[in-house]
Design an enzyme around this catalytic site. Sequence first.
Site, mmCIF file in Angstrom:
data_model
loop_
_atom_site.group_PDB
_atom_site.id
_atom_site.type_symbol
_atom_site.label_atom_id
_atom_site.label_comp_id
_atom_site.label_asym_id
_atom_site.label_seq_id
_atom_site.Cartn_x
_atom_site.Cartn_y
_atom_site.Cartn_z
ATOM 1 N N LYS A 111 0.594 -1.416 0.065
ATOM 2 C CA LYS A 111 -0.291 -0.145 -0.144
ATOM 3 C C LYS A 111 1.321 1.030 -0.205
ATOM 4 O O LYS A 111 0.520 2.179 -1.019
ATOM 5 C CB LYS A 111 -0.878 -0.008 1.165
ATOM 6 N N LYS A 206 -5.544 -10.948 -6.008
ATOM 7 C CA LYS A 206 -7.068 -11.108 -5.129
ATOM 8 C C LYS A 206 -8.341 -10.318 -5.818
ATOM 9 O O LYS A 206 -7.692 -9.604 -6.501
ATOM 10 C CB LYS A 206 -6.191 -10.982 -4.613
ATOM 11 N N LYS A 209 -11.454 -4.158 -3.145
ATOM 12 C CA LYS A 209 -11.740 -3.113 -3.131
ATOM 13 C C LYS A 209 -11.018 -2.178 -3.559
ATOM 14 O O LYS A 209 -11.708 -1.440 -4.878
ATOM 15 C CB LYS A 209 -12.284 -2.410 -1.357
HETATM 16 P P1 TYM Z 1 -10.959 -5.662 4.620
HETATM 17 O O1 TYM Z 1 -11.858 -5.162 5.166
HETATM 18 O O2 TYM Z 1 -9.417 -5.576 3.221
HETATM 19 O O3 TYM Z 1 -11.261 -7.557 4.203
HETATM 20 C C1 TYM Z 1 -12.322 -7.686 4.789
HETATM 21 C C2 TYM Z 1 -11.578 -9.530 5.323
HETATM 22 O O4 TYM Z 1 -12.382 -10.159 4.035
HETATM 23 C C3 TYM Z 1 -11.211 -10.850 3.767
HETATM 24 N N1 TYM Z 1 -10.475 -10.607 2.427
HETATM 25 C C4 TYM Z 1 -11.033 -11.784 0.991
HETATM 26 N N2 TYM Z 1 -11.567 -12.884 1.230
HETATM 27 C C5 TYM Z 1 -11.602 -13.403 -0.167
HETATM 28 N N3 TYM Z 1 -10.681 -13.546 -0.686
HETATM 29 C C6 TYM Z 1 -10.735 -12.068 -0.992
HETATM 30 N N4 TYM Z 1 -10.035 -11.800 -2.678
HETATM 31 C C7 TYM Z 1 -10.310 -11.360 0.116
HETATM 32 N N5 TYM Z 1 -10.152 -9.527 0.016
HETATM 33 C C8 TYM Z 1 -10.571 -9.501 1.388
HETATM 34 C C9 TYM Z 1 -10.457 -10.195 3.993
HETATM 35 O O5 TYM Z 1 -9.174 -11.291 4.897
HETATM 36 C C10 TYM Z 1 -10.961 -10.400 5.637
HETATM 37 O O6 TYM Z 1 -11.132 -10.870 6.875
HETATM 38 N N6 TYM Z 1 -7.174 -5.657 8.123
HETATM 39 C C11 TYM Z 1 -8.773 -6.075 7.960
HETATM 40 C C12 TYM Z 1 -9.758 -5.602 9.264
HETATM 41 C C13 TYM Z 1 -9.716 -5.972 10.573
HETATM 42 C C14 TYM Z 1 -9.702 -7.089 11.290
HETATM 43 C C15 TYM Z 1 -9.561 -6.786 12.278
HETATM 44 C C16 TYM Z 1 -10.389 -8.643 10.961
HETATM 45 C C17 TYM Z 1 -9.767 -4.655 11.663
HETATM 46 N N7 TYM Z 1 -9.304 -5.257 12.823
HETATM 47 C C18 TYM Z 1 -9.305 -7.976 13.152
HETATM 48 C C19 TYM Z 1 -10.166 -9.985 11.548
HETATM 49 C C20 TYM Z 1 -10.168 -9.304 13.037
HETATM 50 C C21 TYM Z 1 -8.913 -5.788 6.462
HETATM 51 O O7 TYM Z 1 -8.459 -5.122 6.287
HETATM 52 O O8 TYM Z 1 -10.211 -6.935 6.271
#
Ligand code: TYM
Length: 342
Positions: A111, A206, A209
């Site tokens: 990023k 992958k 968003k």
């Molecule tokens: P974020 O918002 O990027 O994504 C949310 C969840 O979706 C999963 N994910 C995917 N899984 C499969 N294939 C994909 N292409 C894909 N893109 C995203 C992510 O693995 C995630 O589970 N840092 C985290 C948010 C967070 C969090 C936490 C999660 C903050 N604090 C505490 C668990 C526990 C994030 O940015 O997810």
Amino acid sequence: KKRIVSGVQPTGSIHLGNYLGAIKNWIALQNTYDTFFFIVDLHAITLPYDAQQLSKATRNTAAIYLACGVDTSKASVFVQSHVRAHVELMWLLSSATPIGWLNRMIQFKEKSRKAGDENVGVALLTYPVLMASDILLYQSDFVPVGEDQKQHLELTRELAERVNYLYGGRKWKKLGGRGGAIFKVPEPLIPPAGARVMSLTDGLSKMSKSAPSDQSRINLLDPKDVIANKIKRCKTDSFSGMEFDNPERPECNNLLSVYQLVSGKTKEEVAKECQDMNWGTFKSILTDALIDHLHPIQVRYEEIISDAAYLDRVLEEGATKAADIADATVNNVYQAMGFLRR
Ligand code: TYM
């Protein structure tokens, strides 16, 4: 009951990767575990964002959780910034986090490379410390996430152990020296299928968003014709038949897995059903299965998002319940770290 926490950032629109990698699995877990699902709005400001849209995006994300089947009679749903302990614990934890651990994070490197040094706020670097506090505050046992969060979970575990080691000593002994007195060391729960849903336009990257082209992802709220169109135009190959696990056919493998998950069939069933199909036939059954799966979610979403009072109440109750546990943990950490308490 063992405890589970997880969250999604309210940035961009929630897509099939977020759903299949994370949210869909939460639904199955809420019956067996004590579950806390939050909308991580504080994480959403770590890259340039639109302040006018943040609160709306936060509500929309909460409504998506509920529309997907998060059941508030079982799970607590809340907004991360509504529970102040997240930020408080983050500061305490950051004092115990070696900067080298953060510099090594793949997501930070990717990023920050994209954004350029002058545009990167310090919060992008310390992002994993906030995520660790999201998890450790609740003494969580498991964290259901997609594959891309694995490294963040690893850091969370190391940090928990480090704080237990640095500040938990005396307490540990009282408890028999088995460790974990301050924080429980959590484990990731990464699903066997769906943990890494790939882009529709490139089976090697992958689904995300932030990808510039909306054609690369299926958003949970995409209307039927948009879904049909995206599948129609997605990347294919010139092999015949459909098969899993052929490294030369990443798009084929990805879409078969998506089909498997939204149809509820097993991998073996899908492999057999689709082995002699051409891309045209497969795309048409995939489109139907996707629409059948997502349509009821979209209908519920519209109901929920139009009932503002209900959504407010859910988030209020969730935050109250979460704060009870979170405050207890952070107080214990202050104590262990030697602060004068009032
Ligand atoms: P974020 O918002 O990027 O994504 C949310 C969840 O979706 C999963 N994910 C995917 N899984 C499969 N294939 C994909 N292409 C894909 N893109 C995203 C992510 O693995 C995630 O589970 N840092 C985290 C948010 C967070 C969090 C936490 C999660 C903050 N604090 C505490 C668990 C526990 C994030 O940015 O997810």
